[in-house]
Design a protein around this motif. Structure first.
Motif, mmCIF file in Angstrom:
data_model
loop_
_atom_site.group_PDB
_atom_site.id
_atom_site.type_symbol
_atom_site.label_atom_id
_atom_site.label_comp_id
_atom_site.label_asym_id
_atom_site.label_seq_id
_atom_site.Cartn_x
_atom_site.Cartn_y
_atom_site.Cartn_z
ATOM 1 N N ASP A 19 0.824 -1.204 0.000
ATOM 2 C CA ASP A 19 0.000 0.000 0.000
ATOM 3 C C ASP A 19 0.861 1.258 0.000
ATOM 4 O OD1 ASP A 19 -2.366 -1.399 -0.058
ATOM 5 O OD2 ASP A 19 -2.548 -1.471 2.128
ATOM 6 N N ALA A 20 1.959 1.237 0.765
ATOM 7 C CA ALA A 20 2.851 2.393 0.814
ATOM 8 C C ALA A 20 3.477 2.636 -0.554
ATOM 9 C CB ALA A 20 3.931 2.185 1.874
ATOM 10 N N TRP A 79 3.754 5.707 -5.524
ATOM 11 C CA TRP A 79 3.733 5.662 -6.977
ATOM 12 C C TRP A 79 2.647 6.574 -7.529
ATOM 13 C CZ3 TRP A 79 6.689 4.896 -10.810
ATOM 14 C CH2 TRP A 79 6.200 4.629 -12.079
ATOM 15 N N ALA A 80 1.473 6.546 -6.938
ATOM 16 C CA ALA A 80 0.369 7.405 -7.374
ATOM 17 C C ALA A 80 0.734 8.871 -7.175
ATOM 18 C CB ALA A 80 -0.905 7.048 -6.619
ATOM 19 N N ASP A 115 2.412 14.090 -9.429
ATOM 20 C CA ASP A 115 3.392 15.181 -9.497
ATOM 21 C C ASP A 115 3.906 15.366 -10.926
ATOM 22 O OD1 ASP A 115 3.094 15.555 -6.777
ATOM 23 O OD2 ASP A 115 5.011 14.580 -6.239
ATOM 24 N N ALA A 116 4.149 14.261 -11.608
ATOM 25 C CA ALA A 116 4.627 14.340 -12.993
ATOM 26 C C ALA A 116 3.577 14.970 -13.892
ATOM 27 C CB ALA A 116 5.003 12.950 -13.498
ATOM 28 N N ARG A 117 2.321 14.597 -13.723
ATOM 29 C CA ARG A 117 1.245 15.202 -14.532
ATOM 30 C C ARG A 117 1.139 16.699 -14.260
ATOM 31 N NH1 ARG A 117 -1.264 10.274 -13.420
ATOM 32 N NH2 ARG A 117 -2.300 11.102 -11.578
ATOM 33 N N ASP A 118 1.274 17.087 -12.984
ATOM 34 C CA ASP A 118 1.224 18.509 -12.642
ATOM 35 C C ASP A 118 2.379 19.272 -13.286
ATOM 36 O OD1 ASP A 118 -1.025 18.034 -11.131
ATOM 37 O OD2 ASP A 118 0.027 18.093 -9.192
ATOM 38 N N GLU A 119 3.566 18.675 -13.269
ATOM 39 C CA GLU A 119 4.729 19.332 -13.876
ATOM 40 C C GLU A 119 4.540 19.501 -15.379
ATOM 41 O OE1 GLU A 119 8.176 21.330 -14.264
ATOM 42 O OE2 GLU A 119 7.203 20.782 -12.392
#
Length: 152
Positions: free
Chosen positions: A3-4, A9-10, A15-19
């Motif tokens: 789960d961690a 990963w999510a 963060d990558a999509r936001d960048e």
């Protein structure tokens, strides 16, 4: 434990999509030159870059290309009775082709930089000529334009 990992990963994917979205927004002004939007071209810098390529990088690349070629030829000759010798000859031939291609590419870059610099310089001179034809619109006698000296 899984789960961690999934949570981290999510978060990394988000963060990558936001960048990516920020990058698209930052370049959406159409200027393509970052936040300022100004594109500055220096034909002196283009000529200097061509000089560095021609006078420093190309000779270094040629020296770097020659040494392994000579060493591989000697090694291939010493191992001519083995399959390794034939392999070294194949590698040496590929090395020669690749270094020749590199030299050709560097020469093309030098020529392109010089041609672009000449084109921009010619455009600058044409604009300067046209502005001088307009003259001093206010009659103040302070209407002066000049191009930077390119050292030629």
């Amino acid at each position: 434990m899984a789960d961690a990992f999934d949570e981290e990963w999510a978060r990394l994917q988000a963060d990558a999509r936001d960048e990516i979205a920020r990058t698209r927004l930052n370049s959406s002004d159409g200027g393509g030159a970052g936040a300022g939007g100004d594109l500055v071209v220096s034909w002196e810098a283009q000529r200097a870059a061509a000089d560095v390529l021609e006078q420093e990088l190309m000779p270094r690349a040629l020296r770097a290309a020659t040494r392994p070629d000579d060493e591989m030829a000697v090694a291939a000759a010493r191992m001519s009775d083995w399959e390794t010798g034939a392999g070294l000859l194949t590698v040496a031939e590929a090395w020669v082709r690749k270094t020749a291609a590199l030299n050709t590419q560097l020469r093309a870059e030098v020529e392109a930089l010089r041609a672009t610099a000449g084109s921009f310089q010619g455009q600058d001179q044409e604009i300067l000529y046209e502005m001088r034809q307009v003259g001093d619109p206010e009659g103040s006698g302070t209407f002066q334009f000049s191009l930077p000296d390119d050292g030629e």
